[in-house]
Design a protein around this motif. Sequence first.
Motif, short mmCIF file in Angstrom:
data_model
loop_
_atom_site.label_atom_id
_atom_site.label_comp_id
_atom_site.label_asym_id
_atom_site.label_seq_id
_atom_site.Cartn_x
_atom_site.Cartn_y
_atom_site.Cartn_z
N HIS A 554 0.86 -1.18 0.00
CA HIS A 554 0.00 0.00 0.00
C HIS A 554 0.90 1.24 0.00
O HIS A 554 1.59 1.51 0.98
N ILE A 555 0.91 1.93 -1.12
CA ILE A 555 1.70 3.16 -1.25
C ILE A 555 0.82 4.34 -0.89
O ILE A 555 -0.25 4.53 -1.50
N ILE A 556 1.23 5.12 0.08
CA ILE A 556 0.49 6.31 0.48
C ILE A 556 1.34 7.54 0.13
O ILE A 556 2.49 7.65 0.58
N ILE A 557 0.77 8.42 -0.71
CA ILE A 557 1.46 9.65 -1.08
C ILE A 557 1.21 10.67 0.03
O ILE A 557 0.06 10.98 0.35
N VAL A 558 2.28 11.17 0.60
CA VAL A 558 2.17 12.13 1.69
C VAL A 558 2.18 13.54 1.13
O VAL A 558 3.02 13.89 0.28
N ASP A 559 1.24 14.33 1.60
CA ASP A 559 1.09 15.69 1.11
C ASP A 559 2.28 16.54 1.52
O ASP A 559 2.82 16.40 2.61
N GLN A 560 2.64 17.47 0.62
CA GLN A 560 3.70 18.44 0.86
C GLN A 560 3.11 19.84 0.66
O GLN A 560 2.22 20.04 -0.17
N ASN A 561 3.57 20.76 1.41
CA ASN A 561 3.01 22.13 1.32
C ASN A 561 3.57 22.81 0.06
O ASN A 561 4.46 23.68 0.12
N ASP A 562 2.99 22.45 -1.06
CA ASP A 562 3.46 23.00 -2.34
C ASP A 562 2.41 23.89 -3.03
O ASP A 562 2.59 24.28 -4.19
N ASN A 563 1.30 24.21 -2.34
CA ASN A 563 0.28 25.10 -2.90
C ASN A 563 0.03 26.23 -1.91
O ASN A 563 -0.25 25.99 -0.73
N ALA A 564 0.13 27.45 -2.45
CA ALA A 564 -0.13 28.63 -1.62
C ALA A 564 -1.64 28.87 -1.54
O ALA A 564 -2.40 28.48 -2.43
N PRO A 565 -2.11 29.46 -0.44
CA PRO A 565 -3.53 29.78 -0.34
C PRO A 565 -3.97 30.73 -1.48
O PRO A 565 -3.19 31.57 -1.95
N VAL A 566 -5.24 30.59 -1.91
CA VAL A 566 -5.84 31.45 -2.94
C VAL A 566 -7.07 32.13 -2.33
O VAL A 566 -7.96 31.44 -1.82
N ILE A 567 -7.07 33.46 -2.34
CA ILE A 567 -8.19 34.20 -1.76
C ILE A 567 -9.33 34.26 -2.77
O ILE A 567 -9.17 34.75 -3.90
N VAL A 568 -10.47 33.72 -2.38
CA VAL A 568 -11.65 33.67 -3.28
C VAL A 568 -12.76 34.62 -2.83
O VAL A 568 -13.74 34.81 -3.56
N SER A 569 -12.61 35.18 -1.66
CA SER A 569 -13.60 36.14 -1.18
C SER A 569 -12.89 37.11 -0.24
O SER A 569 -12.05 36.68 0.57
N PRO A 570 -13.16 38.41 -0.34
CA PRO A 570 -14.12 39.03 -1.30
C PRO A 570 -13.62 38.93 -2.74
O PRO A 570 -12.43 38.91 -2.99
N TRP A 571 -14.62 38.86 -3.60
CA TRP A 571 -14.30 38.67 -5.03
C TRP A 571 -13.66 39.92 -5.58
O TRP A 571 -14.03 41.04 -5.27
N ARG A 572 -12.61 39.70 -6.41
CA ARG A 572 -11.90 40.81 -7.02
C ARG A 572 -11.99 40.69 -8.51
O ARG A 572 -11.69 39.63 -9.08
N ALA A 573 -12.38 41.80 -9.13
CA ALA A 573 -12.48 41.78 -10.59
C ALA A 573 -11.11 41.77 -11.20
O ALA A 573 -10.83 41.03 -12.13
N GLN A 574 -10.24 42.56 -10.68
CA GLN A 574 -8.88 42.60 -11.18
C GLN A 574 -7.98 43.10 -10.06
O GLN A 574 -8.40 43.83 -9.18
N GLY A 575 -6.71 42.74 -10.12
CA GLY A 575 -5.77 43.14 -9.08
C GLY A 575 -6.08 42.49 -7.77
O GLY A 575 -6.82 41.51 -7.67
N SER A 576 -5.50 43.05 -6.71
CA SER A 576 -5.68 42.49 -5.37
C SER A 576 -6.37 43.47 -4.46
O SER A 576 -6.37 43.27 -3.25
N VAL A 577 -6.97 44.56 -4.97
CA VAL A 577 -7.65 45.56 -4.16
C VAL A 577 -9.15 45.40 -4.30
O VAL A 577 -9.66 45.25 -5.42
N VAL A 578 -9.80 45.39 -3.16
CA VAL A 578 -11.26 45.26 -3.13
C VAL A 578 -11.82 46.51 -2.47
O VAL A 578 -11.33 46.92 -1.41
N GLU A 579 -12.82 47.08 -3.09
CA GLU A 579 -13.44 48.27 -2.54
C GLU A 579 -14.78 47.90 -1.93
O GLU A 579 -15.58 47.21 -2.54
#
Length: 811
Positions: A554-579
């Motif tokens: 039984h081969i178990i693949i162990v997770d590695q921290n290779d994905n950075a968090p992605v902010i999905v809210s508040p929603w941004r149309a463009q850039g990283s500034v939300v008004e």
Amino acid sequence: MKTKKAVVTMKAKRYVLVVFFLSFVRKISTSVTHYSIPEEMKEGSVVANLATDLSLDVKTLNQRKMRLDIIANKKYLDVNKETGELYVVEKIDRENICSAKSSCYLRVEIILESPLRIFNIEVEILDMNDNAPQFRRDAIHLDISEATSKGERFSLSNAVDPDNGINSVKTYHLSESEYFDIEVQTGREGSKFANLILKKTLDREEYSVHNLILTAVDGGTPARSGTASVIVRVLDTNDNAPNFNKVNYNINIMENSPIGSLVIDLNATDLDDGSNSDITYSYSLYTSEKTQDTFNLSPSTGEITVKGMLNYEDLRIYDMEVIATDKGASALSGQCSIKVLVADMNDNHPEISIKSFQSPVKENIELETVIAVVSVSDKDSGDNGVVDLHIPDNMPFTLRESSDNYYELVVSEPLDREKAPEYDITFTVTDRGSPPLSDNETMTLELLDVNDNVPQFPQSFYTIRVMENNAPGALLSSLTAFDPDLHENQYLVYFILEKEIANTSMSMLFSINPENGNLYALKTFDYEIENEFLFHIEARDSGSPPLSSNVTVHIIIVDQNDNAPVIVSPWRAQGSVVEETIPRSTDKGSLVAKVIALDTDSVHNSRITYQFLQVTDATLFSLDQYNGEIRTMRMFSYRDPRHQRLIVVAKDNGEPALSATVTIKLSTLETAVNKAYSDMTEVPLEYDIFSDLNLYLVIGLGSVSFLLLITILVTIVLKCQTPKPSSAAPPCRNSVLSERNSTIADSTLVSNDAYWYSMFLAETRKGKMVVRQPVPKGSRYIVSSLPRGTGLTNTSDSAASTLQVNPTILM
């Protein structure tokens, strides 16, 4: 003794009367006065009253100095001056005074003064039988030959008696004997003596000594006697031949008896005496030279001792004849026969002979197969020659007697080379002698290997953990099996049993070294795409026929921290500034915004915390580090600027941690201008599944979906026109539930994917929306909606429906 004293006293009285009478006569006729007394009178006894007998005045005896004078004798008598009595001063022994005289007198003088007168007194001592006859020697020894004829006389010593007359020795007596008698004779002076007379011929061998008692008796009343022992020693003549106790002797002697050991002590006896009984011993001509060389005979003592070595196996019986001869003038002899039986001694060790021995043999040899044939023997006899053969216990073999002293070694239990590759079989033979003797022989039986063992893995199930992003060709583990067989039966080859996963063969993903079982990865694994593999590995030996076994991996693949968090809210149309805008009249604790970030990693690597990176006024806003909610800490004042800048960072829990940031520009509006807008924002949405983003996606699907969307929007607008106040509790954290093969209730979204990704509920002042991150094909998750009014409340009485999403990892 009382009778004797009474007699003496009576006699003394008679003698005194006679003396008185004679004294009276003598006084007239002569000047000598006679008295007679018996000897042995007691001291103080009165002999006579001299005053009366001599006509003296008693009263004048003292004045006249009366005294007694002894003439030529010891003073045995004395006179009492007060009474005039003559009395005994010391006991008188007639035999001591007068010795052998026939008469005995004591002569004394009585002297008186004023006037001087002398009286002659003569006292006769009369004899009493107060002495017994005595022999000069207590024992009289006589030597008489046994050849003396009967009637012969032998003189004996006579006895003497100090007494006189009738009180002297009168006769002799001899103790009873069938061989002797006495004859009493009288001498010239009247003395008596005895002669010993032989009545019967003597036999020294019957009685060598005769003990007799000779008794001499006097004539007194009562009579006295004395005794002497008469010892007659019979002198020997050589009239008896030497004689053995037995005519025939049977002697048992152990073989190997040491030289000098005593066989028998012959004791021939001769009833004669002296040289007639001195015996010498010798072998007769009948005794063989072999016997004389083996046994030594002592001529003087008759002891027969071992002279040479005895061996039961050479000669068992020795015959000899011994003659005993005395040393008399005419020598006489006797003889006896001796048979010496040599007894067997357990002096020979039993012997073992291996007639055949089969080695090596295959370990799968059949039971009852004969491995060896053994013979045993022992030169001894009886129990010493009876032997027993045995082998050690706890061996898979047994002995079976095939014929006289022949044994077969047979297989009694299945053999297993892997447990015991060889056996050292010790054959031990022991005789039944005392003490028993034994011998042994050890043979080594080797077993040939047979392919009878399946390869064995140390574990029946292997779990191997592999970190994702591994390098291709990396060693995962060494799966080594063990085969206890030998040579080619032990050589193992390893295989991966083919199995396809998503049209991909296991041999495309993994490789195993066929010689040593080392398992390698052929590609780089991504936990977010594939997180486990299950397959089998087989180990096969090289025997004929080959044997094999397999093990599950039984081969178990162990997770590695290779994905950075992605902010999905508040929603941004463009850039990283939300008004965002907010009324200035907002109460304390009101929700300003909610930051939601997604991380495609798993477990702790996907746990996200929120914190302010920058804030215009730290006393105005607070940020929940777990759910990302930004709330007012107080009410706005007129001094607060209209525009606030909030920078929020979302950071995962990996090592090292990865993060994402979002900037929120917050503008405050006056209450009059935004009243209607505020009322509208406080209208809760019953169902907010369709956000602006979802609307754009639906329009792209087609015109049919557009009609359905219009209907839903009209329904939402109608519900928003009638706001419903709510007093729900502060908003709680979103939860996610995922389940495999579950039955989904209403308001539940189901997706069949291999790996789960969370669905998040984005809550803003404008309402709630469901945000879904695309996940790999094959995953499955469940999104469950919660009814309104169960968890969210703000101080402005604006409520929003809550959507609960529960993720679960599908293994």
